[in-house]
Design an enzyme around this catalytic site. Structure first.
Site, short mmCIF file in Angstrom:
data_model
loop_
_atom_site.label_atom_id
_atom_site.label_comp_id
_atom_site.label_asym_id
_atom_site.label_seq_id
_atom_site.Cartn_x
_atom_site.Cartn_y
_atom_site.Cartn_z
N GLN A 11 0.83 -1.21 0.00
CA GLN A 11 0.00 0.00 0.00
C GLN A 11 0.86 1.26 0.00
OE1 GLN A 11 -3.87 -0.06 2.31
NE2 GLN A 11 -2.51 -1.03 3.78
N ASP A 30 10.33 -5.50 -5.62
CA ASP A 30 9.31 -6.24 -4.89
C ASP A 30 9.89 -7.60 -4.53
OD1 ASP A 30 9.16 -7.85 -7.14
OD2 ASP A 30 7.41 -6.81 -7.95
N ALA A 59 6.96 -5.58 4.64
CA ALA A 59 6.80 -6.14 5.98
C ALA A 59 5.82 -7.31 5.93
CB ALA A 59 6.26 -5.08 6.94
N ASP A 101 2.48 1.73 15.10
CA ASP A 101 1.91 2.08 16.42
C ASP A 101 1.76 0.84 17.30
OD1 ASP A 101 -0.05 1.20 14.55
OD2 ASP A 101 -1.66 2.06 15.75
N TYR A 124 3.03 -9.66 16.03
CA TYR A 124 3.32 -8.69 14.97
C TYR A 124 4.08 -7.49 15.54
CZ TYR A 124 2.50 -4.74 11.82
OH TYR A 124 2.66 -3.62 11.03
N TRP A 149 -2.61 2.55 11.27
CA TRP A 149 -3.96 2.44 10.69
C TRP A 149 -3.95 2.83 9.20
CZ3 TRP A 149 -8.77 3.69 14.13
CH2 TRP A 149 -8.60 3.12 15.40
N1 LIG Z 1 -1.19 -1.61 7.20
C1 LIG Z 1 -1.23 -0.95 8.36
O1 LIG Z 1 -2.31 -0.68 8.91
C2 LIG Z 1 0.05 -0.50 9.02
C3 LIG Z 1 -0.02 0.16 10.24
C4 LIG Z 1 1.15 0.60 10.84
C5 LIG Z 1 2.37 0.39 10.22
N2 LIG Z 1 2.41 -0.29 9.05
C6 LIG Z 1 3.72 -0.54 8.44
O2 LIG Z 1 3.79 0.18 7.23
C7 LIG Z 1 4.62 -0.52 6.31
C8 LIG Z 1 3.90 -0.69 4.98
O3 LIG Z 1 2.68 -1.37 5.25
P1 LIG Z 1 1.61 -1.64 4.09
O4 LIG Z 1 0.27 -1.46 4.69
O5 LIG Z 1 1.99 -0.88 2.87
O6 LIG Z 1 1.87 -3.18 3.88
P2 LIG Z 1 1.36 -4.16 2.72
O7 LIG Z 1 0.40 -3.47 1.83
O8 LIG Z 1 0.98 -5.43 3.41
O9 LIG Z 1 2.69 -4.39 1.89
C9 LIG Z 1 3.76 -5.08 2.43
C10 LIG Z 1 4.66 -5.45 1.29
O10 LIG Z 1 5.73 -6.24 1.83
C11 LIG Z 1 6.01 -7.25 0.90
N3 LIG Z 1 6.62 -8.42 1.52
C12 LIG Z 1 6.08 -9.24 2.46
N4 LIG Z 1 6.91 -10.26 2.70
C13 LIG Z 1 7.99 -10.08 1.89
C14 LIG Z 1 9.17 -10.81 1.66
N5 LIG Z 1 9.43 -11.96 2.30
N6 LIG Z 1 10.05 -10.33 0.75
C15 LIG Z 1 9.81 -9.21 0.08
N7 LIG Z 1 8.69 -8.46 0.23
C16 LIG Z 1 7.79 -8.91 1.13
C17 LIG Z 1 4.67 -7.65 0.32
O11 LIG Z 1 4.90 -8.29 -0.90
P3 LIG Z 1 3.80 -9.25 -1.55
O12 LIG Z 1 2.81 -8.30 -2.15
O13 LIG Z 1 4.60 -10.03 -2.55
O14 LIG Z 1 3.24 -10.08 -0.43
C18 LIG Z 1 3.97 -6.31 0.21
O15 LIG Z 1 4.17 -5.72 -1.07
C19 LIG Z 1 5.01 -1.83 6.99
O16 LIG Z 1 6.26 -1.66 7.61
C20 LIG Z 1 3.96 -1.98 8.08
O17 LIG Z 1 4.43 -2.73 9.17
C21 LIG Z 1 1.29 -0.72 8.41
#
Ligand SMILES: NC(=O)c1ccc[n+]([C@@H]2O[C@H](COP(=O)([O-])OP(=O)(O)OC[C@H]3O[C@@H](n4cnc5c(N)ncnc54)[C@H](OP(=O)(O)O)[C@@H]3O)[C@@H](O)[C@H]2O)c1
Length: 291
Positions: A11, A30, A59, A101, A124, A149
């Site tokens: 995202q 990726d 992540a 968070d 997590y 979020w």
């Molecule tokens: N989502 C939330 O609500 C939230 C809240 C707080 C913080 N965050 C943090 O914000 C950051 C971005 O989150 P997001 O929501 O954008 O996450 P996301 O949409 O789930 O995207 C995570 C990305 O990581 C990739 N990934 C997962 N495992 C991998 C691996 N083994 N090797 C290489 N790539 C891998 C995934 O690839 P695939 O598409 O191939 O699976 C995906 O493109 C993360 O650090 C997350 O912890 C997120």
């Protein structure tokens, strides 16, 4: 400036793909370019690129599933960021690493400052905290960029997309009201990070918080999603949203009851404050529903 973006299909990663080119040459990776579970691949592949800045937007983000896949979650969120940090040190790059968070337990009743004590409640959050510590240990030139979020028009599912789907299928819905945070549009994360990177120097590495401004419960956020979607003419069946407690909606992992992040430190550095969550929600829905 050469920027290596890891996690380009997530995202936040997809939004960074659109904002980062304004400040440098961007190489987007990726999972097909680098699988973060292959820990021994990380340093040689990253160092071969000789980036000036590495942005880690990848992540393991399945909060509940992490409880049963702890080894995988800790490998991707804990060990891999440490390897990225060591690679950054090796090629004198800066590392911008995104965290969450959910490193906090939510027992506070005021917004969390970057130096407040983490105490994650579940696997997590613990794995993300392990990643923060590994980054701090292996690379002085790091930014830990905590956000919360997250939702966006691009990438996998999120709370907004789930509410739109359920709101089109059902007339009533129960949503928890005793978890409060700041819904954050992935685009705003990308924009803030893109403003932050050119300011980096030896005096301002460290931990920062960024979210949309304002705070809201999941219940109030759901109501706002339905109100804003209806204003855009999106067809919805929903006519009643009931506030429930977390106890009435048990999940595998306990979530923090309050995880609002204080964003002043970053706002001061990039000379701008984050827009209110409702303003960003409106923009995201326009992009998602009217595109
Ligand atoms: N989502 C939330 O609500 C939230 C809240 C707080 C913080 N965050 C943090 O914000 C950051 C971005 O989150 P997001 O929501 O954008 O996450 P996301 O949409 O789930 O995207 C995570 C990305 O990581 C990739 N990934 C997962 N495992 C991998 C691996 N083994 N090797 C290489 N790539 C891998 C995934 O690839 P695939 O598409 O191939 O699976 C995906 O493109 C993360 O650090 C997350 O912890 C997120």
């Amino acid at each position: 400036m050469k920027i290596l973006l890891i996690g380009g299909q997530g995202q936040v990663g997809q939004e960074l793909q659109t904002t980062l080119p304004a400040i440098g040459e961007v190489v987007v990776w990726d999972r097909t370019h680098l699988d973060l579970t292959e820990l021994d691949d990380i340093a040689p592949k990253v160092v071969a690129q000789q980036p000036d800045v590495i942005v880690n937007a990848a992540a393991y983000t399945a909060v509940d599933k992490a409880e049963t896949e702890q080894t995988l979650a800790f490998r991707i969120n804990g060990d891999a960021p440490g390897k990225l940090a060591a690679a950054a040190t090796n090629c004198r790059a800066a590392l911008v690493h995104i965290s969450t968070d959910y490193v906090f337990d939510g027992s506070q009743n005021r917004p969390y400052q970057p130096d407040d004590k983490p105490n994650p409640l579940g696997a997590y959050g613990q794995s993300k905290r392990a990643g923060e510590l590994a980054v701090q240990a292996a690379c002085d030139r790091h930014i830990i960029f905590r956000t919360a979020w997250v939702y966006g028009a691009k990438g996998q599912g999120n709370f907004v997309k789930t509410m739109l789907r359920l709101g089109a299928e059902r007339e009533t819905l129960n949503v928890v009201y005793d978890q409060v945070g700041s819904p954050t549009w992935a685009y705003e994360i990308a924009a803030a990070m893109t403003a932050l990177i050119p300011t980096l120097n030896s005096a301002n590495f460290g931990t920062y918080h960024f979210t949309n401004s304002g705070a809201v419960s999941w219940y109030d956020f759901a109501v706002a999603i339905f109100e804003e979607a209806a204003l855009l003419g999106h067809p919805l069946k929903i006519n009643q949203v009931n506030p429930i407690t977390s106890d009435q909606y048990p999940t595998v992992t306990q979530r923090p009851h309050y995880s609002v992040l204080a964003g002043e430190k970053l706002a001061h550095l990039i000379c701008r404050s984050a827009p209110h969550w409702r303003e960003s929600l409106r923009k995201m829905l326009k992009e998602y529903l009217l595109a």
